[in-house]
Design a protein around this motif. Structure first.
Motif, PDB file in Angstrom:
ATOM      1  N   GLY A   7      27.314 -39.698  17.298  1.00 53.55           N
ATOM      2  CA  GLY A   7      27.497 -40.580  16.165  1.00 53.55           C
ATOM      3  C   GLY A   7      27.859 -39.786  14.918  1.00 53.55           C
ATOM      4  N   ASN A   8      28.593 -40.434  14.018  1.00 54.05           N
ATOM      5  CA  ASN A   8      29.042 -39.758  12.805  1.00 54.05           C
ATOM      6  C   ASN A   8      28.795 -40.688  11.620  1.00 54.05           C
ATOM      7  OD1 ASN A   8      30.512 -38.530  10.692  1.00 54.05           O
ATOM      8  ND2 ASN A   8      32.012 -37.678  12.120  1.00 54.05           N
ATOM      9  N   GLU A   9      27.849 -40.309  10.772  1.00 52.19           N
ATOM     10  CA  GLU A   9      27.485 -41.165   9.635  1.00 52.19           C
ATOM     11  C   GLU A   9      28.634 -41.335   8.654  1.00 52.19           C
ATOM     12  OE1 GLU A   9      24.004 -39.467   7.914  1.00 52.19           O
ATOM     13  OE2 GLU A   9      22.644 -40.453   9.330  1.00 52.19           O
ATOM     14  N   LYS A  12      32.889 -45.123   8.739  1.00 53.07           N
ATOM     15  CA  LYS A  12      32.502 -46.492   8.411  1.00 53.07           C
ATOM     16  C   LYS A  12      33.404 -47.469   9.163  1.00 53.07           C
ATOM     17  CE  LYS A  12      29.579 -44.661   5.595  1.00 53.07           C
ATOM     18  NZ  LYS A  12      28.174 -44.514   6.047  1.00 53.07           N
ATOM     19  N   GLY A  53      22.638 -44.686  18.318  1.00 51.11           N
ATOM     20  CA  GLY A  53      21.536 -44.660  17.370  1.00 51.11           C
ATOM     21  C   GLY A  53      20.700 -45.921  17.439  1.00 51.11           C
ATOM     22  N   ASN A  57      19.924 -48.086  12.385  1.00 52.09           N
ATOM     23  CA  ASN A  57      20.853 -47.056  11.879  1.00 52.09           C
ATOM     24  C   ASN A  57      21.936 -46.779  12.926  1.00 52.09           C
ATOM     25  OD1 ASN A  57      21.952 -45.046  10.210  1.00 52.09           O
ATOM     26  ND2 ASN A  57      20.684 -43.455  11.128  1.00 52.09           N
ATOM     27  N   MET A  59      25.422 -45.854  14.365  1.00 50.38           N
ATOM     28  CA  MET A  59      26.523 -45.005  13.909  1.00 50.38           C
ATOM     29  C   MET A  59      27.709 -45.141  14.854  1.00 50.38           C
ATOM     30  SD  MET A  59      24.724 -41.426  12.681  1.00 50.38           S
ATOM     31  CE  MET A  59      23.856 -41.187  14.234  1.00 50.38           C
TER      32      MET A  59
END
Length: 346
Positions: A7-9, A12, A53, A57, A59
């Motif tokens: 996952g990559n915060e 978006k 996640g 949360n 992601m």
């Protein structure tokens, strides 16, 4: 966990193109395409297993950006393909260099645009008819299937954390395709030197490979190198060579040109006549020249000029192209045309 599955915060939902996702689902005939319209894109990504996640949360995974983001270089810097031509050889004439505009975008788009460039501007064919039989022999300077496998392999197996492009260098005698990082350490040095089959026990971008397999761009069964070598052998070409270093920081494949195709202008000279050549030189010397200006040439009729413009901009020549709008645009040389023009001035 493989990088493409993480996952990559920073990614978006607005970074993911719903159009790209829908087109992919339609292409692979997924049932998700049937009720795509009207649904939140985040729900579709979740059903495609592109989120990770806890529920509070969630992601988006890296592979979602690799496949469906218009500008993945925003998250993976220098995600691009650089193509450089040395018409006279990088050692023989390093100052004579032509750089093609960088190819960017999601991975399938980069693959398609790179292959399109190579097919249009690099691949040549020779047809010979032996005296003792009716069927003609066809050979290519580079079999297209070799490029298919090599380009896909470079973008599939590259390390998207490396800030280095995939580099394709075109020379009269060979083509180099360079990507970072190198082969997995589970592949022996002997297997790399043999350049027959590279079977890794783990894949750097397994999920990305699944998507490319759905699109028919790869088989994902370590068949890329054998396919390349077989295509070259069937074309009576020398085998490809693979190179890396002890630290496995890069992967370099050198694809040899079929003997007899060396030089950038041989095939063009066989297909261009004197009038076409004179108009080509005029365009080369007057970049962005408009059609109405070309029509003022007294020695050629309007129909002749239109015919020549079509010939110069179409296969097998592909020497010029029209850029810009009808009002302010004009004719310029393609990369192939630029290389040919330079060869005329040698």
């Amino acid at each position: 966990m493989p990088f493409d599955e993480r996952g990559n915060e920073a990614i978006k939902i607005d970074d993911i193109s719903g159009v790209f996702v829908y087109e992919h689902l339609k292409t692979v005939k997924s049932k998700l395409a049937e009720n795509f319209t009207g649904r939140p894109l985040i729900e579709v990504l979740d059903e495609m297993d592109l989120l990770t996640g806890p529920s509070e949360n969630r992601m988006i995974k890296n592979c979602a950006a690799m496949m469906f983001c218009e500008h993945p270089e925003k998250f993976f810097p220098v995600t691009q393909v650089d193509i450089v031509l040395f018409p006279n050889g990088s050692i023989e004439d390093p100052d004579m260099m032509i750089e093609v505009p960088k190819i960017t975008g999601p991975v399938p788009k980069m693959i398609k645009e790179t292959l399109s460039y190579l097919r249009t501007n690099v691949i040549k064919q020779k047809i010979t008819k032996p005296a003792n039989r009716e069927k003609s022999d066809k050979i290519f300077n580079y079999p297209y299937q070799v490029f298919e496998e090599a380009v896909v392999n470079a973008l599939y197996h590259r390390d998207y954390q490396e800030r280095e492009p995939v580099e394709i260098t075109i020379e009269p005698t060979h083509i180099d395709i360079l990507s970072y990082a190198g082969p997995d350490r589970s592949i022996s040095t002997e297997a790399i030197k043999a350049a027959r089959k590279l079977k890794a026990r783990r894949y750097r971008n397994r999920r990305l490979g699944d998507f490319l397999k759905e699109l028919g761009l790869t088989e994902g069964r370590a068949t890329g190198i054998p396919t390349i070598q077989k295509a070259l052998k069937d074309n009576d070409s020398a085998p490809a060579i693979i190179e890396t270093d002890d630290d496995r920081t890069y992967f370099l494949m050198t694809i040899p040109c079929q003997e007899g195709f060396e030089g950038v202008d041989d095939a063009i000279n066989e297909n261009i006549n004197k009038k076409e050549l004179s108009l080509f030189v005029l365009i080369a010397q007057s970049p962005n020249i408009k059609r109405k200006e070309l029509l003022k040439i007294p020695s050629m009729s309007r129909s002749t000029i239109d015919r020549i413009l079509k010939a110069l901009s179409s296969a097998p020549l592909n020497l010029i192209e029209y850029q810009g709008s009808k009002k302010i645009g004009g004719y310029v040389l393609t990369d192939k045309g630029t290389a040919y023009y330079h060869s005329l001035n040698q």
